[in-house]
Design a protein around this motif. Sequence first.
Motif, short mmCIF file in Angstrom:
data_model
loop_
_atom_site.label_atom_id
_atom_site.label_comp_id
_atom_site.label_asym_id
_atom_site.label_seq_id
_atom_site.Cartn_x
_atom_site.Cartn_y
_atom_site.Cartn_z
N UNK A 40 -41.86 -3.21 25.64
CA UNK A 40 -41.79 -2.05 24.75
C UNK A 40 -42.92 -2.09 23.73
N UNK A 41 -43.99 -2.75 24.06
CA UNK A 41 -45.12 -2.86 23.15
C UNK A 41 -45.04 -4.14 22.32
N UNK A 42 -45.93 -4.25 21.38
CA UNK A 42 -45.98 -5.43 20.51
C UNK A 42 -44.96 -5.26 19.39
N UNK A 43 -44.18 -6.30 19.15
CA UNK A 43 -43.20 -6.28 18.07
C UNK A 43 -43.93 -6.59 16.75
N UNK A 44 -43.95 -5.66 15.81
CA UNK A 44 -44.66 -5.90 14.55
C UNK A 44 -44.08 -7.08 13.77
N UNK A 45 -42.77 -7.24 13.78
CA UNK A 45 -42.13 -8.34 13.05
C UNK A 45 -42.60 -9.68 13.61
N UNK A 46 -42.59 -9.81 14.94
CA UNK A 46 -43.02 -11.06 15.57
C UNK A 46 -44.52 -11.28 15.38
N UNK A 52 -38.78 -14.76 16.02
CA UNK A 52 -38.16 -13.85 16.98
C UNK A 52 -37.44 -12.74 16.23
N UNK A 53 -37.63 -11.54 16.69
CA UNK A 53 -37.11 -10.34 16.03
C UNK A 53 -35.68 -10.06 16.45
N UNK A 54 -34.76 -9.89 15.49
CA UNK A 54 -33.39 -9.54 15.86
C UNK A 54 -33.30 -8.16 16.51
N UNK A 55 -34.23 -7.27 16.19
CA UNK A 55 -34.25 -5.96 16.83
C UNK A 55 -34.56 -6.07 18.32
N UNK A 56 -35.54 -6.89 18.64
CA UNK A 56 -35.88 -7.12 20.05
C UNK A 56 -34.71 -7.79 20.78
N UNK A 57 -34.06 -8.71 20.10
CA UNK A 57 -32.86 -9.34 20.67
C UNK A 57 -31.75 -8.33 20.88
N UNK A 58 -31.67 -7.35 19.99
CA UNK A 58 -30.68 -6.29 20.15
C UNK A 58 -30.95 -5.45 21.38
#
Length: 124
Positions: A40-46, A52-58
């Motif tokens: 889904x693209x690059x995670x800005x938080x990571x 590790x981003x909790x949003x990506x984990x979600x």
Amino acid sequence: MTISPGTRGSALRAPAAVALAGAGATLLLHFHDPHGAYSYGICPFHAVTGLWCPGCGGLRAVNDLTNGDVAAAFSSNILVPPLIVVLVGAWLLWVRSRWRGGDGRMIVLDKTTGYAVVALLVIF
């Protein structure tokens, strides 16, 4: 109080829109697996923190749930499965309220509960 069918239909537009948006997002996560790197693209938080981003984990947890893997969903983000149960319950109460002619608000948390939820999410 008697509610006309036309009024009831217009009262249920917002809950229906929320249900359609949730179903659409769930279908997207089911068919476009977020487990792959950069799916889904690059995670800005990571990218900024290296954590590790909790949003990506979600996203991964919802994908796992749509595939019937509850254990993997809890492994991806332990808060998402119970949060989904709470959100579905709140949505059902909202629909019931709107059906009966209620004020239309989905869920109202008192100040203390709201702060506790925000604190839990920040700590997580």
